[in-house]
Motif scaffolding. Structure first.
Motif, PDB file in Angstrom:
ATOM      1  N   GLN A  59      -1.288  -6.542 -15.544  1.00 33.37           N
ATOM      2  CA  GLN A  59      -0.820  -5.610 -14.520  1.00 33.37           C
ATOM      3  C   GLN A  59      -1.692  -5.633 -13.272  1.00 33.37           C
ATOM      4  O   GLN A  59      -1.815  -4.640 -12.567  1.00 33.37           O
ATOM      5  CB  GLN A  59      -0.721  -4.194 -15.068  1.00 33.37           C
ATOM      6  CG  GLN A  59       0.286  -4.063 -16.184  1.00 33.37           C
ATOM      7  CD  GLN A  59       0.417  -2.637 -16.680  1.00 33.37           C
ATOM      8  OE1 GLN A  59      -0.304  -1.747 -16.267  1.00 33.37           O
ATOM      9  NE2 GLN A  59       1.361  -2.425 -17.561  1.00 33.37           N
ATOM     10  N   THR A  60      -2.324  -6.744 -12.997  1.00 33.02           N
ATOM     11  CA  THR A  60      -3.105  -6.884 -11.771  1.00 33.02           C
ATOM     12  C   THR A  60      -2.151  -7.028 -10.596  1.00 33.02           C
ATOM     13  O   THR A  60      -1.203  -7.800 -10.647  1.00 33.02           O
ATOM     14  CB  THR A  60      -4.029  -8.111 -11.858  1.00 33.02           C
ATOM     15  OG1 THR A  60      -4.900  -7.950 -12.966  1.00 33.02           O
ATOM     16  CG2 THR A  60      -4.840  -8.281 -10.592  1.00 33.02           C
ATOM     17  N   ARG A  61      -2.404  -6.295  -9.548  1.00 36.09           N
ATOM     18  CA  ARG A  61      -1.604  -6.382  -8.325  1.00 36.09           C
ATOM     19  C   ARG A  61      -2.359  -7.245  -7.318  1.00 36.09           C
ATOM     20  O   ARG A  61      -3.583  -7.155  -7.206  1.00 36.09           O
ATOM     21  CB  ARG A  61      -1.338  -4.997  -7.743  1.00 36.09           C
ATOM     22  CG  ARG A  61      -0.558  -4.106  -8.661  1.00 36.09           C
ATOM     23  CD  ARG A  61       0.808  -4.685  -8.885  1.00 36.09           C
ATOM     24  NE  ARG A  61       1.452  -4.023 -10.011  1.00 36.09           N
ATOM     25  CZ  ARG A  61       2.587  -4.400 -10.512  1.00 36.09           C
ATOM     26  NH1 ARG A  61       3.209  -5.443 -10.032  1.00 36.09           N
ATOM     27  NH2 ARG A  61       3.116  -3.761 -11.521  1.00 36.09           N
ATOM     28  N   ALA A  62      -1.608  -8.059  -6.584  1.00 35.00           N
ATOM     29  CA  ALA A  62      -2.219  -8.967  -5.622  1.00 35.00           C
ATOM     30  C   ALA A  62      -1.820  -8.581  -4.207  1.00 35.00           C
ATOM     31  O   ALA A  62      -0.644  -8.399  -3.909  1.00 35.00           O
ATOM     32  CB  ALA A  62      -1.784 -10.403  -5.903  1.00 35.00           C
ATOM     33  N   ILE A  63      -2.816  -8.443  -3.356  1.00 36.68           N
ATOM     34  CA  ILE A  63      -2.593  -8.239  -1.926  1.00 36.68           C
ATOM     35  C   ILE A  63      -2.922  -9.567  -1.267  1.00 36.68           C
ATOM     36  O   ILE A  63      -4.024 -10.098  -1.434  1.00 36.68           O
ATOM     37  CB  ILE A  63      -3.507  -7.137  -1.365  1.00 36.68           C
ATOM     38  CG1 ILE A  63      -3.258  -5.819  -2.087  1.00 36.68           C
ATOM     39  CG2 ILE A  63      -3.297  -6.992   0.137  1.00 36.68           C
ATOM     40  CD1 ILE A  63      -4.277  -4.747  -1.765  1.00 36.68           C
ATOM     41  N   GLU A 110     -10.035  -8.546   9.894  1.00 40.48           N
ATOM     42  CA  GLU A 110      -9.666  -7.139  10.101  1.00 40.48           C
ATOM     43  C   GLU A 110      -8.579  -6.705   9.114  1.00 40.48           C
ATOM     44  O   GLU A 110      -8.623  -5.594   8.577  1.00 40.48           O
ATOM     45  CB  GLU A 110      -9.183  -6.952  11.540  1.00 40.48           C
ATOM     46  CG  GLU A 110      -8.782  -5.540  11.876  1.00 40.48           C
ATOM     47  CD  GLU A 110      -8.308  -5.425  13.319  1.00 40.48           C
ATOM     48  OE1 GLU A 110      -7.735  -4.380  13.632  1.00 40.48           O
ATOM     49  OE2 GLU A 110      -8.504  -6.363  14.110  1.00 40.48           O
ATOM     50  N   LYS A 111      -7.614  -7.580   8.841  1.00 36.45           N
ATOM     51  CA  LYS A 111      -6.539  -7.247   7.897  1.00 36.45           C
ATOM     52  C   LYS A 111      -7.074  -7.131   6.471  1.00 36.45           C
ATOM     53  O   LYS A 111      -6.656  -6.267   5.708  1.00 36.45           O
ATOM     54  CB  LYS A 111      -5.436  -8.306   7.933  1.00 36.45           C
ATOM     55  CG  LYS A 111      -4.669  -8.345   9.228  1.00 36.45           C
ATOM     56  CD  LYS A 111      -3.694  -7.201   9.261  1.00 36.45           C
ATOM     57  CE  LYS A 111      -2.775  -7.380  10.459  1.00 36.45           C
ATOM     58  NZ  LYS A 111      -1.636  -6.510  10.425  1.00 36.45           N
ATOM     59  N   LEU A 116      -8.961  -3.517   1.982  1.00 36.29           N
ATOM     60  CA  LEU A 116     -10.072  -2.954   1.208  1.00 36.29           C
ATOM     61  C   LEU A 116     -10.220  -1.458   1.462  1.00 36.29           C
ATOM     62  O   LEU A 116     -10.509  -0.681   0.548  1.00 36.29           O
ATOM     63  CB  LEU A 116     -11.372  -3.680   1.554  1.00 36.29           C
ATOM     64  CG  LEU A 116     -11.552  -5.067   0.950  1.00 36.29           C
ATOM     65  CD1 LEU A 116     -12.748  -5.772   1.573  1.00 36.29           C
ATOM     66  CD2 LEU A 116     -11.726  -4.963  -0.551  1.00 36.29           C
ATOM     67  N   ASP A 117     -10.020  -1.042   2.703  1.00 32.28           N
ATOM     68  CA  ASP A 117     -10.112   0.372   3.054  1.00 32.28           C
ATOM     69  C   ASP A 117      -9.029   1.186   2.344  1.00 32.28           C
ATOM     70  O   ASP A 117      -9.285   2.288   1.851  1.00 32.28           O
ATOM     71  CB  ASP A 117     -10.002   0.534   4.575  1.00 32.28           C
ATOM     72  CG  ASP A 117     -10.247   1.967   4.998  1.00 32.28           C
ATOM     73  OD1 ASP A 117     -11.231   2.568   4.520  1.00 32.28           O
ATOM     74  OD2 ASP A 117      -9.445   2.490   5.801  1.00 32.28           O
ATOM     75  N   ILE A 118      -7.821   0.647   2.251  1.00 32.46           N
ATOM     76  CA  ILE A 118      -6.740   1.329   1.539  1.00 32.46           C
ATOM     77  C   ILE A 118      -7.100   1.474   0.059  1.00 32.46           C
ATOM     78  O   ILE A 118      -6.902   2.533  -0.542  1.00 32.46           O
ATOM     79  CB  ILE A 118      -5.405   0.586   1.729  1.00 32.46           C
ATOM     80  CG1 ILE A 118      -4.911   0.767   3.156  1.00 32.46           C
ATOM     81  CG2 ILE A 118      -4.355   1.069   0.734  1.00 32.46           C
ATOM     82  CD1 ILE A 118      -3.707  -0.075   3.512  1.00 32.46           C
ATOM     83  N   CYS A 119      -7.655   0.428  -0.532  1.00 36.31           N
ATOM     84  CA  CYS A 119      -8.074   0.505  -1.935  1.00 36.31           C
ATOM     85  C   CYS A 119      -9.147   1.577  -2.118  1.00 36.31           C
ATOM     86  O   CYS A 119      -9.132   2.324  -3.101  1.00 36.31           O
ATOM     87  CB  CYS A 119      -8.599  -0.849  -2.411  1.00 36.31           C
ATOM     88  SG  CYS A 119      -7.321  -2.108  -2.557  1.00 36.31           S
TER      89      CYS A 119
END
Length: 135
Positions: A59-63, A110-111, A116-119
């Motif tokens: 269940q790992t999600r990938a960004i 930056e993206k 990372l900031d959202i996480c």
């Protein structure tokens, strides 16, 4: 008796192509299934590193962040807002949600930092970065 000999040696005017068409359809279906099964996300050129660790978990999600700055959650294109909403949904279902960030080596840093900031805001602590092992 002459009629029987003529009947056995008679030339055929047409060829039965039904078995050949059946085979062609089966091969087409197999090709379609294998092609769609091999698509596992967005292709990017991973940065190279010598220190790697296998972070594969269920269940790992990938960004994924591509070279042009496009973002994907698993294989679906997202904006920063929809990325946060999607991760919040997954986090609600699995409190120890593991996430990997797969950024192109030429991607806008930056993206990646925004992801990372959202996480961090969602209190996702199991975050990994996908890299390619150095030769």
């Amino acid at each position: 008796m002459a009629a029987d000999v003529k009947g056995d040696n008679q030339l055929y005017d047409d060829i039965n192509v039904t078995p050949m068409l059946d085979l062609a359809y089966v091969l087409l279906v197999v090709f379609i299934i294998l092609t769609t099964a091999s698509v596992q996300g967005v292709k990017v050129k991973e940065p190279v590193t010598t220190a790697t660790k296998n972070l594969a978990k269920p269940q790992t999600r990938a960004i994924t962040v591509t070279r042009d700055g496009s973002m994907f959650l698993d294989a679906y294109p997202v904006t920063l807002e929809s990325l946060q909403e999607g991760l919040a949904r997954y986090k609600a279902a699995n409190p120890s949600l593991p996430v990997v960030i797969k950024g192109d080596a030429d991607a806008q840093f930056e993206k990646i930092m925004a992801a990372l900031d959202i996480c961090k805001r969602l209190d996702i602590t199991e975050v990994g970065l996908v890299t390619k092992r150095a030769q």
